[in-house]
Enzyme design. Structure first.
Site, PDB file in Angstrom:
ATOM      1  N   GLY A  98      -6.030  10.227   0.752  1.00 50.89           N
ATOM      2  CA  GLY A  98      -5.062  10.812   0.164  1.00 50.89           C
ATOM      3  C   GLY A  98      -4.511  10.003  -1.031  1.00 50.89           C
ATOM      4  O   GLY A  98      -5.344   9.244  -1.717  1.00 50.89           O
ATOM      5  N   CYS A  99      -3.400  10.195  -1.464  1.00 50.14           N
ATOM      6  CA  CYS A  99      -2.871   9.630  -2.882  1.00 50.14           C
ATOM      7  C   CYS A  99      -3.103   8.104  -2.509  1.00 50.14           C
ATOM      8  O   CYS A  99      -2.726   7.309  -1.862  1.00 50.14           O
ATOM      9  CB  CYS A  99      -1.470   9.892  -2.942  1.00 50.14           C
ATOM     10  SG  CYS A  99      -0.641   8.991  -4.327  1.00 50.14           S
ATOM     11  N   PHE A 100      -3.573   7.573  -3.664  1.00 52.01           N
ATOM     12  CA  PHE A 100      -3.841   6.087  -3.721  1.00 52.01           C
ATOM     13  C   PHE A 100      -2.783   5.331  -3.711  1.00 52.01           C
ATOM     14  O   PHE A 100      -2.755   3.797  -3.387  1.00 52.01           O
ATOM     15  CB  PHE A 100      -4.831   5.761  -4.641  1.00 52.01           C
ATOM     16  CG  PHE A 100      -4.759   6.173  -6.217  1.00 52.01           C
ATOM     17  CD1 PHE A 100      -3.690   6.611  -6.477  1.00 52.01           C
ATOM     18  CD2 PHE A 100      -5.886   6.435  -6.764  1.00 52.01           C
ATOM     19  CE1 PHE A 100      -3.443   7.271  -7.859  1.00 52.01           C
ATOM     20  CE2 PHE A 100      -5.954   6.806  -8.161  1.00 52.01           C
ATOM     21  CZ  PHE A 100      -4.688   7.179  -8.650  1.00 52.01           C
TER      22      PHE A 100
END
Length: 233
Positions: free
Chosen positions: A56-58
């Site tokens: 997902g979002c880093f």
């Protein structure tokens, strides 16, 4: 959602942040208590190794691993596509092959690859959702492991099989194992984002609970002071 938060004005962002802070405790993504891998990377004398994960979002993945003992660096970037498309603007289209990923430098004498995988599956994301994490949708948000050695690949494959066989997750894991993929460092404004923007509504709602889960579920692996990126290499 992440794009929206980046673009809305400060007053609106503040108000949204207040609302998110009020509800974060009840809305926090729950960690899943899982056993460590039965097969792990053999202990050795080397003090530096690399792992690359996408979940997902880093921002959140980086933020979690920056609080793990034995980790000396965790850099946000892109893995899976080529150099021409390794920019935030391009990967957000979802057609570049890249995933938002984090390159982790760790000391295998302090934390094993298998322990990093346990944190990855338990705390950083939901590995059963295909090409999405919460409101972030697209192949760039897929769950993926990019092994750097044959041993890492074997450990990851056996651990995924172990977790699926245990039925500790309600659905089968969708995590992909992708080999021979190059990591490209993300833009500087993405580095240390969780630490530098603790009141960002996206961080409050999605990512700070993950760091709290690390401290609660795996306290022996938690370090209070984040190891921040000073040189993204």
């Amino acid at each position: 959602m992440k794009n929206l938060v980046l673009k809305i004005g400060a007053p609106i962002a503040f108000l949204v942040g207040v609302i998110f802070q009020q509800h974060a405790a009840s809305a926090a993504e729950a960690a899943v208590i899982i056993a460590p891998p039965a097969v792990d990377e053999p202990a050795g004398s080397e003090h530096s190794a690399t792992a690359i994960f996408a979940g997902g979002c880093f921002w959140g993945v980086q933020g979690v691993f920056q609080h793990v003992k034995g980790v000396s660096n965790a850099v946000s970037g892109y893995t899976g596509g080529d150099a021409r498309t390794a920019t935030y603007e391009m990967i957000e289209n979802g057609d570049t092959g890249h995933a938002e990923s984090v390159k982790i430098t760790y000391d295998p004498t302090q934390v094993s690859y298998g322990k990093l995988l346990q944190i990855f599956f338990s705390v950083t994301h939901d590995p059963t959702t295909l090409n999405r994490q919460g409101g972030d949708v697209g192949t760039q948000y897929r769950s993926a492991i990019f092994p750097q050695t044959p041993v890492q690949r074997a450990v990851a494959e056996k651990y995924i099989a172990q977790l699926d066989a245990s039925h500790v997750f309600k659905k089968p894991l969708t995590t992909r194992i992708e080999t021979d993929k190059k990591f490209y460092v993300a833009e500087s404004y993405h580095q240390n984002y969780l630490t530098l923007h603790p009141t960002d509504p996206y961080i409050v709602y999605n990512d700070l609970p993950k760091v709290a889960n690390l401290k609660r579920v795996l306290p022996d692996q938690y370090r209070a002071d984040a190891v921040l990126v000073r040189k993204a290499i």
